[in-house]
Scaffold this motif. Structure first.
Motif, PDB file in Angstrom:
ATOM      1  N   UNK A  35     136.715 111.311  33.609  1.00 25.71           N
ATOM      2  CA  UNK A  35     135.266 111.472  33.760  1.00 25.71           C
ATOM      3  C   UNK A  35     134.816 112.908  33.918  1.00 25.71           C
ATOM      4  N   UNK A  36     135.521 113.681  34.690  1.00 21.02           N
ATOM      5  CA  UNK A  36     135.099 115.070  34.920  1.00 21.02           C
ATOM      6  C   UNK A  36     135.169 115.861  33.619  1.00 21.02           C
ATOM      7  N   UNK A  37     136.335 115.772  32.950  1.00 22.91           N
ATOM      8  CA  UNK A  37     136.520 116.572  31.744  1.00 22.91           C
ATOM      9  C   UNK A  37     135.582 116.084  30.644  1.00 22.91           C
ATOM     10  N   UNK A  40     132.098 117.233  31.372  1.00 23.73           N
ATOM     11  CA  UNK A  40     131.894 118.656  31.092  1.00 23.73           C
ATOM     12  C   UNK A  40     131.785 118.894  29.583  1.00 23.73           C
ATOM     13  N   UNK A  41     132.611 118.157  28.815  1.00 21.09           N
ATOM     14  CA  UNK A  41     132.540 118.294  27.354  1.00 21.09           C
ATOM     15  C   UNK A  41     131.161 117.881  26.857  1.00 21.09           C
ATOM     16  N   UNK A  43     128.419 117.822  28.561  1.00 23.45           N
ATOM     17  CA  UNK A  43     127.445 118.811  29.020  1.00 23.45           C
ATOM     18  C   UNK A  43     127.467 120.027  28.111  1.00 23.45           C
ATOM     19  N   UNK A  44     128.669 120.371  27.662  1.00 20.17           N
ATOM     20  CA  UNK A  44     128.795 121.497  26.742  1.00 20.17           C
ATOM     21  C   UNK A  44     128.044 121.199  25.440  1.00 20.17           C
ATOM     22  N   UNK A  47     124.518 121.695  26.039  1.00 20.72           N
ATOM     23  CA  UNK A  47     124.208 123.119  26.144  1.00 20.72           C
ATOM     24  C   UNK A  47     124.126 123.769  24.760  1.00 20.72           C
ATOM     25  N   UNK A  70     122.081 111.668  36.064  1.00 16.59           N
ATOM     26  CA  UNK A  70     122.985 111.943  37.183  1.00 16.59           C
ATOM     27  C   UNK A  70     122.872 110.853  38.245  1.00 16.59           C
ATOM     28  N   UNK A 125     127.234 111.713  36.059  1.00 19.88           N
ATOM     29  CA  UNK A 125     126.790 112.670  37.080  1.00 19.88           C
ATOM     30  C   UNK A 125     126.968 114.093  36.556  1.00 19.88           C
ATOM     31  N   UNK A 129     123.778 116.294  35.853  1.00 15.67           N
ATOM     32  CA  UNK A 129     123.594 117.424  36.772  1.00 15.67           C
ATOM     33  C   UNK A 129     123.577 118.747  36.044  1.00 15.67           C
ATOM     34  N   UNK A 130     124.577 118.947  35.184  1.00 21.54           N
ATOM     35  CA  UNK A 130     124.683 120.243  34.508  1.00 21.54           C
ATOM     36  C   UNK A 130     123.493 120.459  33.577  1.00 21.54           C
ATOM     37  N   UNK A 132     120.575 119.108  33.718  1.00 26.10           N
ATOM     38  CA  UNK A 132     119.348 119.255  34.503  1.00 26.10           C
ATOM     39  C   UNK A 132     119.143 120.687  34.958  1.00 26.10           C
ATOM     40  N   UNK A 133     120.193 121.274  35.519  1.00 23.03           N
ATOM     41  CA  UNK A 133     120.055 122.647  36.013  1.00 23.03           C
ATOM     42  C   UNK A 133     119.839 123.607  34.839  1.00 23.03           C
ATOM     43  N   UNK A 134     120.588 123.375  33.765  1.00 23.35           N
ATOM     44  CA  UNK A 134     120.475 124.276  32.623  1.00 23.35           C
ATOM     45  C   UNK A 134     119.047 124.279  32.077  1.00 23.35           C
TER      46      UNK A 134
END
Lengths: 153, 751, 121
Positions: A35-37, A40-41, A43-44, A47, A70, A125, A129-130, A132-134
């Motif tokens: 899930x984390x990786x 992040x992918x 989210x990338x 981005x 999130x 999440x 999260x990522x 949203x902030x971006x």
């Protein structure tokens, strides 16, 4: 970032990255990933999209407010925990409805259950999260007179 | 209720005002039913476990000493409550006052009934706090607030010492039951900690019972309303210290230190307070100083290791409570009905306030120790005790005589000055107060006479059992009014004569006192200096370690971390035993890249270089993770590093340039110290064998129980899923907070 | 290799601390990233170094091969990296906000909560 090549490339890169992210999420329990990786992918990917086409386009493409994603992820993770609590009497205990060891002790079946739901929650999440902030960071305005704060001490 | 006073605001109706008084009166009656039991030297007990793991119990025990205090607390309490409900009839805050007084009464009862030292301490602090609130009752006055704070600080500090002392005693004894302590006196006295526990416990008692040099808070506490002063600061709370000394004297007493400390402190308090009492013209303040004097006398006599002295002391506890509460309440009546407590402004009130005068006369006679009042018996016993004190009979006896003579003069001042001569008072038509105010004091005053005439009513039933509890052995004393012509009687006569002389020369003494005793013995001064010093120290500390500069805070934090890390390295037992092992060239190259990038970030002034170098560090770390078998970590690290760079790139366009600046030697030292500390600490950690219990378990059951082949992921989403849940919650919160911070409008913050 | 990586950890810590102490918001953020990198490396190295044996169970096996890397610190660091990233984002947002609210990136001039006492009245 108005490069035509870059913008065009994103049309391919973004979907590929997203598919990759989901694959990484799904295979995470047995091979590197999770899930984390995966999150992040993904989210990338968001981005990259945002950099190519701007915040508004990225928001429209996502359709859902990132923080809602999130929040949904958090809810999914908690739901996975409650599922375990209902099934085994302990919060967050893994539930595997279609999966388990056969007579020889080798696991078989469809490896989907509360653990996957939990990992999906983590995934959401991180993506939500990522991004949203971006987005918000990108939207934050620059004041007319930017104080020059060159440090010299 | 008929009213002779003319309150400005309408009376508060309602029976509720007398309910607390009624409840206390009933409680007093209930306690009185224990008298026959106590007279036989028995006791009653009540125990509930409280904190069993610490061996602390809610233990209560009623013996003669507790019963005496319980009767004083409930009996005098009922009278003071009734009095207060009339005294404050027009005060809208009466409910608050009665609630606080009730809370105090409960605390005080708990204190004297507690058999567990910790329970006792809790109630002890309860009286301190309620006393603080009651002294500060007129909180709109600065003087009342200051006095309240002073009382709180002095007694609170003493309370801390007491707690330490009680814990020491508990550790030595192995129990916190006071009834067991009093039977193991030898263990305490032979303990190496005896001096420590004695000092700490006595510090608590002395502050509470206003002994020199801590006596100053008690006159200050007279800022409290009169019924409060009568109840807390004459009859009950200030005797808590005396109570504890009496209670613990079988456990801690009987040594030279004990005797000398109590004798000297008590005697000094007594003399200093009686001189100060004569200086006062405010009747209430004067009574406050005579209270300090009485407390000094009690401490002094409890120090004398002689059963007559003990009997004298315990008798005097009752004598004093009876007459002093009466006098306080009567002065309150004078204040209310005649308009002032200043003795110089009052005179000739004998016709206008005959009842008040009668009550005061009775009480003052007991205070002066005239025949046939209860005070006489108390005084004779004290003299008998003083003469029998083995260590220093002359000192004790002469101090007692001098103080008692001053007491006679003080009694004369209260009882005679306002009532004789030509009539004058600030209020034009003074009169006796309503019945609800005078009935209580009258009752107490009459009791002072009754117990004097019929000492058998109280002697064998209460005083002697109490003396035995305190003395810790049989007390072959008879409490009687007339003991024949003996040395004590001769001392009494001398006391009276001396007292009359003092009374006669009062104004002259006062004048010379004003001149000759300027500031000696004014410990309040010392308190002020100490308090100011503490405030200054606090302000200095705050200014120094809290300069309002964020870099300073960071600097302190990192410095402290460095000190802690180095402390652990230097104190820690395991040394560094680490081999360099094989160093592949590729690995070294990665480390070199990271090091160079790190250096570049620190040195460069260019944002672009810094961002690139930051990416270099992150990517280098990811490679290290790959090399050392952490594929998942490496992937995460790489992705996060890319996102960090994206974020910084977005944000930096909106933030000013970083700049480099010159080398900051101090900061560099802190950084290097902490960095080296981490390096050596880490090497020390790696020199110890790794405990693989947990990873071994995870490896063993990852597939069979959690159905996963990627152990890292299994740990994250199954074994330690609760941790992960907390962590993603943190991510969500950070995102929400960041979005909120960024969106919160662009307005300038007001400077 | 262990002592070298320990030294690298110390270097990252020192650089992070030095940057955070600079008093400049941007450099502070750089320092924060460095410090969180250092913390991750610290845990990783302390958990023992194993080369070329990731904590995975081979297909067909029920337990991992003998001597695979310690999975526990890896799991710890993995979440720590993501959390550190979340913290960094939050700090970045705060820094941005503080810069525009107070008009300075010098941390010591940000005295909203603890204003200078008026010594020169």
């Amino acid at each position: 970032m108005n490069s035509l090549i870059y913008t065009t490339a994103t049309r391919i890169i973004v979907p590929v990255t997203l598919v990759l992210a989901v694959i990484v999420l799904l295979r995470g329990h047995n091979d590197p990933g999770g899930g984390f990786i995966g999150g992040l992918l993904a989210a990338l990917a968001v981005a990259i999209l945002e950099k190519a086409r701007g915040v508004d386009a990225a928001r429209a493409w996502l359709r859902v407010e990132p923080l809602t994603i999130a929040g949904a992820g958090l809810v999914a993770a908690i739901a996975a925990g409650l599922w375990g609590a209902l099934e085994h009497g302990m919060f967050l205990t893994g539930v595997w409805p279609f999966y388990g060891p056969n007579a020889a002790g080798v696991n078989e079946g469809v490896p989907a259950g509360s653990i996957l739901l939990f990992d999906l929650g983590v995934f959401l999440v991180v993506v939500g999260g990522v991004s949203g902030i971006l987005f918000t960071l990108e939207e934050a305005g620059v004041p007319a007179e930017q104080p020059d704060d060159e440090e010299d001490s | 209720m008929t009213s002779t006073a003319a309150p400005a605001t309408p009376e508060q109706a309602g029976i509720w005002r007398v309910v607390p008084a009624l409840v206390l009166a009933i409680a007093a009656g209930w306690f009185a039913t224990f008298l026959p039991l106590i007279a036989q030297g028995e006791y009653a007990e009540f125990v509930v476990p409280w904190i069993p793991s610490l061996n602390i119990e809610l233990a209560f025990r009623l013996d003669a000493l507790s019963l005496t205090f319980a009767l004083l607390i409930t009996g005098i309490g009922a009278i003071c409550f009734l009095y207060a409900s009339t005294y404050f009839r027009s005060d809208p805050r009466l409910k608050r006052l009665l609630s606080l007084l009730t809370l105090f009464a409960i605390s005080m009862l708990g204190l004297v009934l507690a058999d567990d030292a910790i329970t006792l301490f809790v109630f002890w602090e309860g009286t301190t706090i309620t006393s603080f609130l009651l002294v500060g009752y007129d909180h709109h006055k600065k003087s009342a607030r200051d006095s309240a704070l002073q009382a709180l600080l002095v007694t609170g500090l003493g309370g801390l010492a007491l707690l330490a002392g009680l814990i020491l005693m508990g550790q030595v004894a192995g129990t916190y039951r006071i009834s067991e302590w009093v039977q193991m006196g030898g263990i305490f006295r032979d303990s190496g900690l005896y001096l420590g526990m004695l000092t700490l416990v006595l510090l608590g008692c002395f502050t509470k019972s206003a002994q020199f040099p801590f006596h100053f808070w008690l006159p200050g506490a007279m800022a409290a309303p009169t019924p409060v002063s009568a109840y807390l600061h004459s009859a009950t709370m200030v005797k808590a210290g005396v109570y504890l000394i009496a209670r613990l004297s079988p456990a801690l007493g009987g040594t030279e230190v004990w005797t000398w400390t109590l004798t000297l402190v008590g005697a000094t308090t007594m003399i200093v307070a009686s001189i100060w009492a004569l200086k006062q013209t405010d009747l209430k303040l004067m009574l406050a100083y005579t209270t300090v004097m009485a407390l000094g006398a009690l401490v002094m006599f409890l120090g004398g290791d002689y059963y007559y002295a003990t009997t004298g002391a315990v008798t005097f506890i009752i004598v004093h409570a009876l007459y002093k509460a009466t006098l306080f309440l009567s002065v309150g009546m004078l204040d209310k009905m005649a308009g002032t407590r200043e003795v110089e402004a009052l005179g000739g009130l004998r016709r206008a306030m005959p009842l008040t005068w009668g009550i005061i006369l009775l009480a003052a006679a007991s205070m002066a120790g005239f025949l046939p009042f209860f005070g006489f018996i108390g005084k004779e016993l004290k003299y008998e005790g003083a003469l029998g004190v083995a260590s220093e009979p002359l000192l004790v006896a002469s101090a007692a005589v001098l103080a008692n003579a001053l007491m006679v003069a003080a009694a004369g001042m209260v009882a005679l000055k306002p009532f004789l001569g030509a009539q004058r008072s600030p209020k034009p038509a003074p009169s006796d107060p309503p019945m609800t105010m005078w009935i209580g004091p009258a009752l107490l005053a009459v009791m002072g006479l009754t117990f004097g005439l019929f000492p058998d009513l109280i002697g064998p039933t209460l005083i002697l059992p109490m003396a035995e509890v305190v003395y810790g052995g049989p007390v072959p004393v008879e409490v009687k009014l007339w003991a024949g012509v003996n040395t004590a009687l001769k001392l009494s006569i001398a006391t009276f004569l001396l007292g009359f002389v003092f009374y006669w020369m009062l104004s002259r003494i006062r004048q010379s006192l004003d001149k000759e005793v300027p500031r000696v013995a004014d410990a309040a001064e010392g308190y002020e200096i100490l308090l100011q010093g503490m405030k200054d120290l606090a302000a200095w500390t705050a200014r120094t370690i809290q300069p309002g500069k964020m870099t300073s805070y960071l600097r302190y934090t990192f410095l402290l971390m460095g000190v802690l890390v180095w402390g652990a390295i230097l104190i820690g037992t395991g040394g560094i035993d680490l081999e360099l092992g094989d160093v592949p060239i590729f690995h070294s190259a990665i480390v070199a890249i990271i090091a160079v990038s790190t250096f570049a970030i620190v040195v460069t002034g260019s944002r672009l270089v810094a961002i690139t170098a930051l990416g270099g560090v992150g990517a280098g770390l990811a490679v290290i993770f790959v090399l050392y078998s952490a594929i998942d970590v490496a992937l995460t690290q790489l992705l996060v590093e890319i996102l960090v760079v994206v974020f910084i790139a977005v944000a930096l366009l909106k933030l000013p340039r970083a700049g480099t600046g010159r080398l900051r030697i101090g900061d560099a030292s802190i950084s290097v110290m902490l960095g080296l500390g981490v390096t050596f600490g880490l090497m020390a950690v790696m020199s110890t064998p790794l405990d693989r219990t947990i990873p071994d378990y995870f490896e063993a059951v990852s597939y069979s129980e959690a159905f996963g082949r990627n152990i890292v992921n299994v740990i994250l989403v199954d074994f330690r899923a609760l941790d992960t849940l907390g962590e993603i919650a943190v991510v969500v919160i950070a995102a929400v907070a960041a979005v909120a911070a960024l969106r919160g409008g662009g307005q300038e913050v007001e400077k | 290799m262990e002592p070298i990586l320990a030294g690298l950890t110390g270097l990252l810590v020192a650089a992070g601390v030095y940057l955070m102490l600079s008093g400049n918001l941007v450099r502070y953020l750089f320092g924060l990233v460095m410090l969180s990198n250092a913390a991750n490396l610290l845990i990783f190295v302390a958990g023992g170094l194993t080369r070329s044996a990731p904590p995975l169970i081979e297909a067909g096996q029920k337990v991992p091969a003998e001597g695979v890397a310690n999975a526990l610190p890896q799991a710890l660091i993995l979440t720590a990296i993501v959390i550190g990233f979340g913290l960094f984002c939050f700090a970045l947002a705060l820094a941005y906000r503080a810069f525009y609210a107070m008009g300075t990136a010098k941390m010591d001039d940000m005295r909203l909560a603890e204003p200078l006492e008026d010594t020169a009245k």
